[in-house]
Design a protein around this motif. Sequence first.
Motif, short mmCIF file in Angstrom:
data_model
loop_
_atom_site.label_atom_id
_atom_site.label_comp_id
_atom_site.label_asym_id
_atom_site.label_seq_id
_atom_site.Cartn_x
_atom_site.Cartn_y
_atom_site.Cartn_z
N LYS A 106 -24.66 89.07 15.16
CA LYS A 106 -24.23 88.30 13.98
C LYS A 106 -22.71 88.34 13.83
O LYS A 106 -22.08 87.35 13.44
N LEU A 107 -22.11 89.49 14.14
CA LEU A 107 -20.65 89.60 14.07
C LEU A 107 -20.01 88.69 15.11
O LEU A 107 -19.01 88.01 14.84
N GLY A 108 -20.59 88.66 16.32
CA GLY A 108 -20.09 87.76 17.37
C GLY A 108 -20.18 86.30 16.96
O GLY A 108 -19.26 85.52 17.18
N ASN A 109 -21.32 85.93 16.34
CA ASN A 109 -21.48 84.56 15.85
C ASN A 109 -20.41 84.20 14.82
O ASN A 109 -19.86 83.09 14.83
N ALA A 110 -20.15 85.13 13.91
CA ALA A 110 -19.16 84.89 12.85
C ALA A 110 -17.77 84.67 13.45
O ALA A 110 -17.04 83.76 13.05
N TYR A 111 -17.41 85.49 14.45
CA TYR A 111 -16.10 85.33 15.11
C TYR A 111 -16.04 83.99 15.87
O TYR A 111 -15.00 83.34 15.90
N ALA A 112 -17.16 83.59 16.48
CA ALA A 112 -17.19 82.32 17.21
C ALA A 112 -16.97 81.15 16.25
O ALA A 112 -16.23 80.20 16.56
N GLN A 113 -17.59 81.22 15.07
CA GLN A 113 -17.42 80.15 14.07
C GLN A 113 -16.01 80.14 13.49
O GLN A 113 -15.55 79.12 12.98
N ALA A 114 -15.32 81.30 13.58
CA ALA A 114 -13.93 81.37 13.13
C ALA A 114 -12.96 81.08 14.28
O ALA A 114 -11.76 81.29 14.17
N TYR A 115 -13.52 80.60 15.42
CA TYR A 115 -12.75 80.22 16.61
C TYR A 115 -12.05 81.41 17.28
O TYR A 115 -11.10 81.22 18.03
N SER A 116 -12.52 82.62 17.02
CA SER A 116 -12.02 83.80 17.76
C SER A 116 -13.02 84.08 18.87
O SER A 116 -13.81 85.04 18.82
#
Length: 510
Positions: free
Chosen positions: A66-76
């Motif tokens: 879930k943390l990885g998904n959140a960073y992906a959605q923040a373009y990181s």
Amino acid sequence: MAFKFCWLGICLLTIGTANAQNSQSIAQLEQADKVQNSRERITFLLSTKDLQTDSNDSIKAAYYQKLGNAYAQAYSNDTALNHLNQSLQLVGSKPFYLLKGEIYNSMGNTSLTLSATDEAMKYYNAGLEELGDLTTVEAASLKSRLLGNIGGIYNELEQYSKSLEYAQASFQVIEEYKLADRYFFGHLILAFAHSALGNLDQSMEHNLKVLDIILENGDSSYLAYAYKNIASIYHQKQDWKQATKFYLNAKDVAWAVQEYEVYVSCFSNLAEVAEQQGQFKTGIAYAEQGIDAAKKYGLLPKHIEAIKFYYSLLKKSNQTALALSAHEEYMALKDSLFRLETVAQIEEIESKYEKAEQQKEIALLVAQQELTESELSRKQQVQFFLVGASTLAIVILVLIIYNQRQKARLRHEILEGQLNEYRIRLNEMLGKYEGDFSVSLEELNDRLSTPISEREYDVLKMVFTQKTNQEIADELFLSINTVKSHLKNLYDKLGVNNRGEVVKFIASRR
């Protein structure tokens, strides 16, 4: 035996505590899903220390996914892939097939954002392999997403037949498991796949299904796009009446929900339909409205699109002077757009550089945080061990004390038994005088230089029957100190030193 029961209790308590902690962690993960903003979700997840130090690998893996998904959605994206790889390592070869499938799907989505199409395809297929023959609703939902994503990649690669094949496979899963929340996307993917292949009737069928679902759910956010997609198909089929109707519907909805790009684009589409019907005056009116709206909302590309149709319509209606003026404006706008695009490219390069620096900083912060969390986890483990060891030591001490008390009680019972045995033997040695005291107070006092009192005489009879001091006190309603005082007086008056001599004294006087 007591030690075994106690140790079992400690184990059950530990299991109960672990289950409670797992429930709390799952609740936190569900709460994270409800946070819409990706940056806020990152902050929330990083603040949940329990999730980061949870001993349950599946929960910790779900946390990093879930943390990885959140960073992906923040373009990181690099940071996202780093966390997703952590998640995958935690799962390892364990049979967490659904979770592993979700991780691979997230890695595929992130890779696609980085334009790594081959990597994305590899991850999506790995996710499908993990799901295997799982037949749960959750597995079916993920399978439909993975198949749809693979279909999307084939669409980008312009392999439209393959794209349709996977879109149909995705929709088949949706129908088989009746995944209500997936019908919208299933029909939408099929509509795009058929449209790319030129299957306009099939595309129309699925677009109309999408429209029905939107109207049924009352979700107007996609309604303008649905109307525009349907209008586009009628446009390609040269059904001008229906195309005009749905473009007008799309325009009105777009205005209502403030989708201004769709709103302006519809004016250009209407101008094009009017031009193809030879209705130049109507087309010019639509183009002018599109130009005004594009200027109002600062939509330069849509402004250029509208003025292109405006110039074409003016030229065909023989309004030469206005057509030349429109053409000059069109060229000037294109030059302006070129300059803006050049500046945007420079800014994008600078932005990527800044983002890379930020990601480095974030990665460093994450590494430092994970190091701190690792240290905290180690300390918590030491504390847990010390608490457990202390608890175990206390339990062992209690068991030792209990055991010693049991031994002391047993020794007391043995001694009491021996004392009773000695008492019986003494009575046998002295003769069977217990309970047979026939000397009267007068007879006894006649033989003594110092007479005894009636209360002392009562105590004497009790002594003769081998009663204890407490038994004498209870029977004569005296305090034990009074009994001891009477005994001392008796010993002095009889000239003896203990109970045994008292019995012998009385026996010798019988």
